[in-house]
Design an enzyme around this catalytic site. Structure first.
Site: not given
Ligand code: NAP
Ligand code: MG
Length: 489
Positions: A174, A177, A228, A231, A285, A385
């Site tokens: 997935k 979005e 991601g 949270e 990240c 962050e």
């Molecule tokens: P996010 O809001 O946590 O979303 C990540 C993914 O999870 C998206 O596909 C999102 O779908 C999905 N998601 C949202 N709510 C969910 C739920 N309740 N259950 C299951 N999946 C759900 O993060 P983001 O804003 O896309 O990315 C930024 C974050 O990623 C930052 O905190 C960053 O540090 C972290 N990150 C970490 C790394 C690492 O390697 N450690 C690498 C890159 C990014 P939707 O898009 O539809 O909401």
């Molecule tokens: Mg979302």
């Protein structure tokens, strides 16, 4: 406008309801593609397809060579289509084209690297003291839910698909979005590879709260690999705990310290501070968003950062002169701007940037890179962050104070230390509690080396041999070599 379909059980489909969602170009604010909005039911269909391909199909019994062939074919197709895919990545995500080109090359390399692993998965013989052979066999973990963020859309897909395929798993991916386009282009590539059975890779687009939540709650999913926010990572672990205790690996957020001692190579250090924090619009990240600078060079360092940041061009990623592109969505722009306001309100000194850009750029989600000086580690901008181009520059006295500030964070993804003193460099590397430490550099990442965080930055490691282990189970097999009854009674 491009309209895409999902990829379920080897078929392209718009899902049960055919409800579509808009995908925006963040440099213009215009809709440039549409993708289906997966329902719970669509996600369940994808899970069922992956389950059937795992339980009844040949993929998990395939040879390493067969799986390697698939991985190398994916890599070759990515390289062939790199120019077009890099453009789509930039149009969808906003990052500069040169960076999308790097990402495409990295994604192809990732498939090649794990293609190599496919033929090198083997167990071991355990030296048990009885007349027996004890073996550990490696088997694929099963059906995997792969949930990825928007900052490196295709590369994050590669980090998860490649090892899962090499291990012989089946999967449902997935994308975020906001950035589904290149992943759906990848589906077209996968569909053309004859050696990849239907249902091994399924791709669903849609909302995290629906499609992502279904993957983390569903009893037929054996593992979720997630990248991601902390949270959402917490929600996924909770969902796994409340249902079938599926295996979970989490790559989460960070607030990484980039530490500069007075003896460091000044020009390289300033460049490293800016690159570490502003590359990919700071939507990284491992961004070095806490810039710790030793007091004797602090003033000069901040001045040099300002002077160099003035030279960084911000604008549409399709224009190769621009080093920073648009932020990914209008909601994210608001979030980043909110942190900038909070930084000012809490008394940090905004010495450069942090403004929404107008004029020709007014319709896009552009912000000028922001530098806050005089930050202390208790301020919100140093604790949370931001995931945008916002640098917090924090002064420190000595090594002990630098380490204490570096470790005073709920996160522990990465860190860097800049000094000419190798003894100090190693002391700091050992003292900082984080999963990745760079010395005199920040951000280089290789699929050959492990990636992941300490503390609330995650659990487990991706890439390297850890990457393949994530998608394998270990089975202990005992073969008795004694003939006859053992004499229990
Ligand atoms: P996010 O809001 O946590 O979303 C990540 C993914 O999870 C998206 O596909 C999102 O779908 C999905 N998601 C949202 N709510 C969910 C739920 N309740 N259950 C299951 N999946 C759900 O993060 P983001 O804003 O896309 O990315 C930024 C974050 O990623 C930052 O905190 C960053 O540090 C972290 N990150 C970490 C790394 C690492 O390697 N450690 C690498 C890159 C990014 P939707 O898009 O539809 O909401
Ligand atoms: Mg979302």
């Amino acid at each position: 406008m491009n309209s895409y379909q999902m990829y379920i059980g080897g078929e392209f489909t718009s899902g049960a309801t055919t409800k579509m969602m808009d995908v925006y170009n963040p440099a213009t604010g215009e809709v440039f593609a549409q993708v289906p909005e997966a329902t719970r039911q669509d996600t369940q269909s994808a899970i069922a397809a992956a389950r059937e391909a795992f339980d009844k199909g040949d993929w998990r019994h395939s040879t390493g060579i067969q799986r390697a062939t698939v991985l190398f074919k994916i890599a070759a197709a990515l390289r062939e289509n790199a120019t077009r895919l890099a453009e789509l990545e930039t149009l969808n995500m906003g990052k500069p084209l040169t960076e999308s080109e790097y990402d495409l090359a990295d994604a192809a390399t990732c498939f090649e690297y794990f293609g190599g692993w496919a033929t090198k998965i083997f167990g071991e013989v355990n030296p048990v003291p009885d007349n027996a052979i004890s073996m550990t066999m490696k088997e694929p973990v099963g059906v995997c839910g792969l949930i990825i963020p928007w900052n490196y859309p295709l590369l994050m897909a590669a980090w998860k698909l490649a090892p899962a395929l090499a291990a012989g798993c089946t999967m449902i991916l997935k994308p975020a979005e906001a950035t589904p386009v290149t992943v759906l282009e990848l589906a077209k590539i996968l569909d053309k590879i004859e050696e990849l059975p239907k249902g091994v890779v399924n791709i669903v687009t849609g909302y995290g709260e629906v499609a992502g939540a279904e993957l983390s709650e569903n009893y037929s999913v054996d593992k979720v690999a997630f990248t991601g926010s902390t949270e959402v990572g917490r929600l996924i672990m909770k969902a796994a705990a409340d249902t079938n205790l599926k295996k979970v690996t989490l790559e989460l957020g960070g607030k990484s310290p980039n530490i500069f001692f007075a003896d460091s190579d000044f020009e390289a250090a300033v460049e490293g501070a800016l690159f570490g924090c502003f590359v990919n619009q700071g939507e990284v990240c491992s961004a070095g968003s806490r810039i710790l600078v030793q007091k004797p060079i602090y003033e000069k360092f901040v001045e040099a950062m300002i002077a160099k940041t003035k030279m960084i061009k911000v604008g549409p990623g399709m224009n190769r002169d621009n080093k920073l592109g648009a932020l990914v969505t209008t909601e994210h722009l608001e979030r980043v701007s909110g942190y900038i306001s909070k930084g000012k309100a809490e008394g940090a000194d905004l010495v450069y940037g942090g403004e929404r850009l107008g004029g020709d750029l007014a319709n896009g989600y552009f912000v000028s890179p922001a530098i806050f000086a005089g930050v202390n580690n208790q301020m919100t901008i140093a604790k949370e962050e931001i995931f945008g181009p916002v640098a917090s520059v924090i002064p420190f006295e000595d090594e002990a104070e630098a380490v204490a500030i570096a470790n005073d964070s709920p996160f522990g993804l990465a860190g860097a230390v800049w000094t000419r003193d190798i003894f100090r460099a190693f002391r700091v590397v050992k003292a900082v509690r984080a999963g990745i430490l760079w010395v005199n550099h920040m951000q280089p990442t290789y699929c050959e080396a492990p990636w992941g965080g300490y503390k609330q930055s995650g659990t487990g490691r991706e890439l390297g041999r850890y990457g393949i282990e994530n998608f394998l189970e270990s089975k202990q097999v005992h073969i008795n070599l004694n003939e006859g009854p053992m004499g229990w009674y």
